[in-house]
Design a protein around this motif. Sequence first.
Motif, PDB file in Angstrom:
ATOM      1  N   PRO A  85       0.696  -1.134  -0.147  1.00 22.79           N
ATOM      2  CA  PRO A  85      -0.121   0.028  -0.026  1.00 22.79           C
ATOM      3  C   PRO A  85       0.782   1.214  -0.144  1.00 22.79           C
ATOM      4  O   PRO A  85       2.162   1.296   0.404  1.00 22.79           O
ATOM      5  CB  PRO A  85      -0.932  -0.139   1.416  1.00 22.79           C
ATOM      6  CG  PRO A  85      -0.747  -1.736   1.692  1.00 22.79           C
ATOM      7  CD  PRO A  85       0.513  -2.022   1.056  1.00 22.79           C
ATOM      8  N   PHE A  86       0.460   2.347  -0.557  1.00 17.56           N
ATOM      9  CA  PHE A  86       0.966   3.749  -0.616  1.00 17.56           C
ATOM     10  C   PHE A  86       1.860   4.111   0.748  1.00 17.56           C
ATOM     11  O   PHE A  86       2.971   4.329   0.645  1.00 17.56           O
ATOM     12  CB  PHE A  86       0.011   4.516  -1.312  1.00 17.56           C
ATOM     13  CG  PHE A  86       0.622   6.148  -0.709  1.00 17.56           C
ATOM     14  CD1 PHE A  86       1.625   6.518  -1.364  1.00 17.56           C
ATOM     15  CD2 PHE A  86      -0.326   6.971   0.005  1.00 17.56           C
ATOM     16  CE1 PHE A  86       2.044   7.917  -1.404  1.00 17.56           C
ATOM     17  CE2 PHE A  86       0.264   8.125   0.209  1.00 17.56           C
ATOM     18  CZ  PHE A  86       1.480   8.737  -0.465  1.00 17.56           C
ATOM     19  N   GLU A 110       6.484  11.932  -3.400  1.00 19.37           N
ATOM     20  CA  GLU A 110       6.000  11.034  -3.997  1.00 19.37           C
ATOM     21  C   GLU A 110       4.555  11.442  -4.667  1.00 19.37           C
ATOM     22  O   GLU A 110       4.369  10.968  -5.971  1.00 19.37           O
ATOM     23  CB  GLU A 110       5.711   9.990  -3.330  1.00 19.37           C
ATOM     24  CG  GLU A 110       5.277   8.524  -4.026  1.00 19.37           C
ATOM     25  CD  GLU A 110       5.193   7.137  -3.132  1.00 19.37           C
ATOM     26  OE1 GLU A 110       4.653   6.351  -3.519  1.00 19.37           O
ATOM     27  OE2 GLU A 110       5.720   7.466  -2.086  1.00 19.37           O
ATOM     28  N   ILE A 111       3.516  12.081  -4.031  1.00 23.89           N
ATOM     29  CA  ILE A 111       2.430  12.613  -4.775  1.00 23.89           C
ATOM     30  C   ILE A 111       2.649  13.630  -5.642  1.00 23.89           C
ATOM     31  O   ILE A 111       1.911  13.564  -6.861  1.00 23.89           O
ATOM     32  CB  ILE A 111       1.322  12.915  -3.494  1.00 23.89           C
ATOM     33  CG1 ILE A 111       1.074  12.020  -2.628  1.00 23.89           C
ATOM     34  CG2 ILE A 111       0.521  13.744  -4.120  1.00 23.89           C
ATOM     35  CD1 ILE A 111       0.284  12.101  -1.345  1.00 23.89           C
ATOM     36  N   VAL A 128      -2.934  10.739   3.331  1.00 22.13           N
ATOM     37  CA  VAL A 128      -2.017  11.518   4.095  1.00 22.13           C
ATOM     38  C   VAL A 128      -2.541  12.392   5.288  1.00 22.13           C
ATOM     39  O   VAL A 128      -2.003  12.150   6.228  1.00 22.13           O
ATOM     40  CB  VAL A 128      -1.323  12.640   3.164  1.00 22.13           C
ATOM     41  CG1 VAL A 128      -0.684  13.511   3.780  1.00 22.13           C
ATOM     42  CG2 VAL A 128      -0.383  11.848   2.172  1.00 22.13           C
ATOM     43  N   LYS A 129      -3.715  12.929   5.065  1.00 21.17           N
ATOM     44  CA  LYS A 129      -4.281  13.659   5.966  1.00 21.17           C
ATOM     45  C   LYS A 129      -4.738  12.528   7.545  1.00 21.17           C
ATOM     46  O   LYS A 129      -4.525  12.879   8.568  1.00 21.17           O
ATOM     47  CB  LYS A 129      -5.667  14.359   5.761  1.00 21.17           C
ATOM     48  CG  LYS A 129      -5.291  15.415   4.783  1.00 21.17           C
ATOM     49  CD  LYS A 129      -6.297  16.142   3.947  1.00 21.17           C
ATOM     50  CE  LYS A 129      -7.314  16.731   4.748  1.00 21.17           C
ATOM     51  NZ  LYS A 129      -8.312  17.416   4.170  1.00 21.17           N
ATOM     52  N   ARG A 130      -5.202  11.478   6.921  1.00 14.68           N
ATOM     53  CA  ARG A 130      -5.505  10.427   7.869  1.00 14.68           C
ATOM     54  C   ARG A 130      -4.160  10.003   8.511  1.00 14.68           C
ATOM     55  O   ARG A 130      -4.138   9.638   9.886  1.00 14.68           O
ATOM     56  CB  ARG A 130      -6.125   9.356   7.445  1.00 14.68           C
ATOM     57  CG  ARG A 130      -7.868   9.645   6.960  1.00 14.68           C
ATOM     58  CD  ARG A 130      -8.303   8.408   5.999  1.00 14.68           C
ATOM     59  NE  ARG A 130      -9.402   8.734   5.511  1.00 14.68           N
ATOM     60  CZ  ARG A 130      -9.921   7.989   4.415  1.00 14.68           C
ATOM     61  NH1 ARG A 130      -9.384   6.943   3.931  1.00 14.68           N
ATOM     62  NH2 ARG A 130     -11.383   8.316   4.023  1.00 14.68           N
ATOM     63  N   PHE A 131      -3.142   9.642   7.868  1.00 12.07           N
ATOM     64  CA  PHE A 131      -1.848   9.026   8.465  1.00 12.07           C
ATOM     65  C   PHE A 131      -1.198  10.150   9.421  1.00 12.07           C
ATOM     66  O   PHE A 131      -1.177   9.761  10.616  1.00 12.07           O
ATOM     67  CB  PHE A 131      -0.984   9.052   7.367  1.00 12.07           C
ATOM     68  CG  PHE A 131       0.525   8.738   7.733  1.00 12.07           C
ATOM     69  CD1 PHE A 131       0.699   7.590   8.477  1.00 12.07           C
ATOM     70  CD2 PHE A 131       1.403   9.274   7.054  1.00 12.07           C
ATOM     71  CE1 PHE A 131       2.062   7.151   8.998  1.00 12.07           C
ATOM     72  CE2 PHE A 131       2.819   9.057   7.383  1.00 12.07           C
ATOM     73  CZ  PHE A 131       2.862   7.972   8.434  1.00 12.07           C
ATOM     74  N   LYS A 387      -9.561   0.895   5.073  1.00 13.20           N
ATOM     75  CA  LYS A 387     -10.126   1.594   3.757  1.00 13.20           C
ATOM     76  C   LYS A 387      -8.870   1.797   2.908  1.00 13.20           C
ATOM     77  O   LYS A 387      -8.893   1.466   1.807  1.00 13.20           O
ATOM     78  CB  LYS A 387     -10.851   2.783   3.952  1.00 13.20           C
ATOM     79  CG  LYS A 387     -11.330   3.620   2.839  1.00 13.20           C
ATOM     80  CD  LYS A 387     -12.583   2.851   2.123  1.00 13.20           C
ATOM     81  CE  LYS A 387     -13.282   3.765   1.518  1.00 13.20           C
ATOM     82  NZ  LYS A 387     -12.304   4.259   0.188  1.00 13.20           N
ATOM     83  N   GLU A 388      -7.787   1.880   3.677  1.00 12.34           N
ATOM     84  CA  GLU A 388      -6.600   2.060   2.889  1.00 12.34           C
ATOM     85  C   GLU A 388      -6.165   0.850   2.053  1.00 12.34           C
ATOM     86  O   GLU A 388      -5.929   0.645   0.985  1.00 12.34           O
ATOM     87  CB  GLU A 388      -5.344   2.383   3.548  1.00 12.34           C
ATOM     88  CG  GLU A 388      -5.225   3.853   4.307  1.00 12.34           C
ATOM     89  CD  GLU A 388      -4.923   4.742   3.232  1.00 12.34           C
ATOM     90  OE1 GLU A 388      -4.329   4.790   2.256  1.00 12.34           O
ATOM     91  OE2 GLU A 388      -5.532   6.099   3.247  1.00 12.34           O
TER      92      GLU A 388
END
Length: 485
Positions: A85-86, A110-111, A128-131, A387-388
Amino acid sequence: MLKEWSKLQEPIAEELEIRLKKARLRLSALQTEVKEKKLPVLVLVEGWGTAGKGSLLGRIIQNIDPRFFKVVSMSAPTEEERRKPFLYRYFAQIPEAGKFCFLDSGWMDEITREPMPPALYESRIESVKRFERQLTDNGYLVMKFFLHISAKEQKKRIESLQKQKDTCWRVSKNDLWQNAHYESCLDSFDAYLKATNMPSAPWYIVDAKKQKWTELQVIETLTQGIEIALNNNAFSVPLLQNVFPLVRMPLLSEIPLNQVLEEAEYKKDLKQLQKRLGELHNRLYRKKVPVIIAYEGWDAAGKGGNIKRIAGALDARGYEVHPIASPEPHEKARHYLWRFWTRLPKTGHIAIFDRTWYGRVMVERIEGFCSENDWMRAYNEINEFEKELSDWGAVILKFWVQIDKDTQLERFREREDTPEKRWKITEEDWRNREKWDLYEEAVCEMLQKTSTTYAPWHILESVDKRYARIKALKIVIAELEKALE
């Protein structure tokens, strides 16, 4: 942000030296408090090519004991990393409590480095925001710096590096492309910074034209962030409302447990289903579909036997079973999901978890190993985690192996009376049994709040173990066939 950004007033040389010396000493002193108070510090340094990220990090770490930090250069993902996963490679690098991790570029680079479809870009931004929010909610200090230089300054540095044989290698194709397309890159960086600038993990834009001035801005900001984090007393993080679609689940007390499968029928079904699962495993590998199978259930419910029948149908080179026990010290010192992120399969492979991340809302909840705010927050964090995995393309199968209290007692006694099974029964099993009602309440809440449409729970009625094994095989086969259509 970049377009509205105003430079700070650079101090005169004498003042700069005084402040820089003071800031370095303060950072050196704070590392002891970071260690004592077990504060994990993640520092992300992004910026323009040739802005000086590497040299800046080299100067910062001179003020910290090498035993308490690591520096990671996050270059483009490898082929192996692209099969995960990303967020995998970033989650894998988060520091232990009381230590620093400095990332030379990361998820922003990366993005923004290569164009991607708008839908994928938006998905990455949400990831990213969740991370970052999950890290800060769980006690991490996340400091994000963007080193900013003008197009003229970047061109000047590129030309200077290219003149020398020993430094020309430091100019990458991406640096040249950035400078040639400076305005479009500026737009891209600006949009990203605005989208991911959050109160708990804000961006700090740094004037990176002069080396010492750059260092002063970063160290002063970093020490200020550490001081605030160290002075913050433990507080409850606001609980987020669930935004994921849920599947209604029955209460455990509503589940009938009278299903029986005769031995002859069991053997016939087992042979046919394992053969079919083996065929599907080959297709999974060819199509590079990752599969995650998670088992939870009562002690002595039959998880191990169930897993054995699933694994028995698979190519040994393409799956791994992860028995999850109490976290080791290095695992306990990180975000509770870290040890699961680092055990995820690559595409085309299967990971089977014998106990899972749901320990947060069961064992840790009941035994008091985390605060009420921690386990209540975990429902949403787990839904986000899954979800990820779903967005990555994983098939997620979650089994709760259900028995009644009398069946458990019978199996406990059988284990005690059978020498070769005695190792399976411990004092902890008996202690947990005394808390059956508390665990049942916790499990029911877990099922209700984390059975999502993309990762629903499946109940395996396991008073008859044969029935439960066949049911699990049928569910796995059906879901894999659906994913491979």
